[in-house]
Enzyme design. Structure first.
Site, mmCIF file in Angstrom:
data_model
loop_
_atom_site.group_PDB
_atom_site.id
_atom_site.type_symbol
_atom_site.label_atom_id
_atom_site.label_comp_id
_atom_site.label_asym_id
_atom_site.label_seq_id
_atom_site.Cartn_x
_atom_site.Cartn_y
_atom_site.Cartn_z
ATOM 1 N N TYR A 49 -37.263 49.664 -129.360
ATOM 2 C CA TYR A 49 -36.543 49.772 -128.096
ATOM 3 C C TYR A 49 -37.468 50.200 -126.962
ATOM 4 C CZ TYR A 49 -31.931 49.179 -130.162
ATOM 5 O OH TYR A 49 -30.826 48.670 -130.781
ATOM 6 N N HIS A 86 -23.696 51.686 -137.206
ATOM 7 C CA HIS A 86 -24.125 50.615 -138.113
ATOM 8 C C HIS A 86 -23.356 50.626 -139.442
ATOM 9 C CE1 HIS A 86 -28.251 49.826 -136.002
ATOM 10 N NE2 HIS A 86 -27.250 49.944 -135.146
ATOM 11 N N GLN A 119 -19.334 54.039 -133.690
ATOM 12 C CA GLN A 119 -18.959 52.680 -134.067
ATOM 13 C C GLN A 119 -17.991 52.649 -135.239
ATOM 14 O OE1 GLN A 119 -22.656 50.566 -134.702
ATOM 15 N NE2 GLN A 119 -23.489 51.233 -132.732
ATOM 16 N N GLU A 150 -30.065 37.661 -135.299
ATOM 17 C CA GLU A 150 -30.246 36.549 -136.232
ATOM 18 C C GLU A 150 -28.917 35.921 -136.626
ATOM 19 O OE1 GLU A 150 -34.111 38.415 -138.647
ATOM 20 O OE2 GLU A 150 -32.156 38.231 -139.641
ATOM 21 N N TYR A 176 -33.482 39.870 -146.610
ATOM 22 C CA TYR A 176 -33.455 39.311 -145.259
ATOM 23 C C TYR A 176 -34.397 40.035 -144.297
ATOM 24 C CZ TYR A 176 -30.195 35.959 -146.858
ATOM 25 O OH TYR A 176 -29.654 34.893 -147.533
#
Length: 400
Positions: A283, A165, A98, A262, A272
């Protein structure tokens, strides 16, 4: 659900009703508005052949659009004829998983302040395996096609041997500070010792920096043994961020694990919850990862979420619509959906959020970013693919 589930103008008329099956991933808070009168728009292809475009930014008083591509290319795209020019002078990126060249934004006073800001993944040395999210800036000279004096402003700590991430959106807030999302780098040791629950490191956080990369004195964790740049923490992987045009609040769209996605509104110093609180499951299971948010008073609740077993909403770029081209969309929040392959639309009243009928649900497009052109107020969309278009939504042509 992780993010990895990841020329001449052409015009197509699309009626934005509810496509069959498109709402299978609907949210668990509130309900879909409907039935309602469908909106009509046309789709124009602005440019084609891009390789995983990630971020969009408009040059003010100019017909060109800045586009980042994951492999490391920054381009200026002419919105009128689709031609594009690559900008030299960007940093070397860690183009793996990513990682790569991620988001882009301009200084609010551009072109008086010619700074262009980029977020990107990079390693700690030429042969290193450890990487992190970086923020850098350079002086954009669009006519020369170059980014001059490029410098690294901030590198999130610690560097990690992971290609996942990174976050990573960057926006200027109404306070002229830079807000930057950093993902949790996919650490899966769930529990209170998770990196996202430790605001003394930068992983799983939103950073707040001055335009020159320095640390604002009023940041909530200044002088607390690290984490000086951290504004909020307890995030998993926020890949959308935008400023509410009326309130100035910073809104984020964030990936959950198995669902648990979210929409959040940032508060200074806010936790959070990831991964000690949330609506995620591990998963492939029905096993919750954290506590129900109702059981904890020390975390900030999302304003909208998708529970496990709902299909979720793997989110990407986000923007509020504050233009005139589509009056029916005024004040709505638009969020790109990756695995669900549509553009989400949400009615927003304060912090009450209601999911509306999706757009582009019949195109098979993973939506990576969405932005409003400041001149025309047309809605621009970046499609996440190896041979991808940039498209825009425009009012339909009418027969006079």
């Amino acid at each position: 659900m992780t993010d990895s589930d990841r020329g001449p103008t052409r015009r197509t008329v699309l009626r934005a009703g509810v496509a069959a099956g498109a709402l299978a991933n609907a949210g668990c808070v509130g309900s879909l508005r409907g039935p309602s009168d469908p909106d009509e728009f046309d789709i124009e292809t602005v440019a084609e052949g891009l390789n995983q475009p990630w971020g969009l930014a408009f040059l003010p008083d100019d017909s060109r659009l800045l586009v980042t591509e994951l492999e490391g290319r920054l381009s200026l795209v002419d919105r009128e004829d689709g031609s594009r020019e690559e900008i030299d002078g960007t940093a070397a990126v860690h183009d793996a998983g990513q990682g790569g060249l991620l988001d882009v934004t301009l200084h609010p006073d551009f072109p008086d302040e010619r700074w262009l800001y980029l977020t990107y993944a990079a390693t700690n040395d030429a042969d290193g395996d450890d990487s992190t999210t970086h923020l850098g800036r350079g002086r954009l000279e669009p006519e020369a096609g170059i980014l001059e004096e490029f410098e690294v402003l901030y590198a999130a700590e610690p560097f990690v041997e992971s290609d996942a991430h990174y976050g990573s959106r960057v926006v200027f807030g109404p306070d002229d500070a830079l807000y930057v999302t950093v993902g949790d780098r996919q650490f899966d040791e769930f529990g209170p010792d998770h990196v996202s629950q430790d605001p003394t490191n930068d992983l799983g956080t939103t950073l707040r920096l001055e335009a020159d990369g320095s640390i604002p004195e009023e940041n909530p964790f200044v002088d607390e043994d690290g984490g000086d740049a951290v504004f909020s923490y307890g995030h998993r992987n926020a890949q959308g961020m935008t400023v509410h045009p009326e309130t100035g609040e910073i809104w984020q769209s964030e990936h959950g694990e198995e669902d648990g996605d979210e929409i959040n509104v940032l508060e200074a110093g806010g936790n959070y919850g990831w991964p000690v609180v949330g609506h995620d499951c591990r998963y492939g299971t029905d096993d919750p990862i954290g506590d129900d948010p109702d059981q904890r008073e020390d975390v900030v609740d999302p304003v909208y979420y998708w529970e496990c077993n709902t299909g979720g909403f793997p989110p990407a770029g986000a923007t509020f619509y504050d233009g005139d081209a589509f009056p029916n969309w005024a004040g709505d929040l638009f969020v790109g959906n990756l695995a669900g392959e549509y553009l989400g639309r949400f009615a927003v009243d304060g912090t009450d959020v209601e999911e509306l009928e999706p757009l582009l649900a019949d195109r098979g497009w993973r939506i990576r970013d969405v932005a409003v052109a400041p001149d025309t107020t047309y809605l621009y969309v970046a499609v996440d693919d190896s041979d991808a278009p940039i498209v825009r939504l425009v009012p339909p042509e009418t027969d006079d």
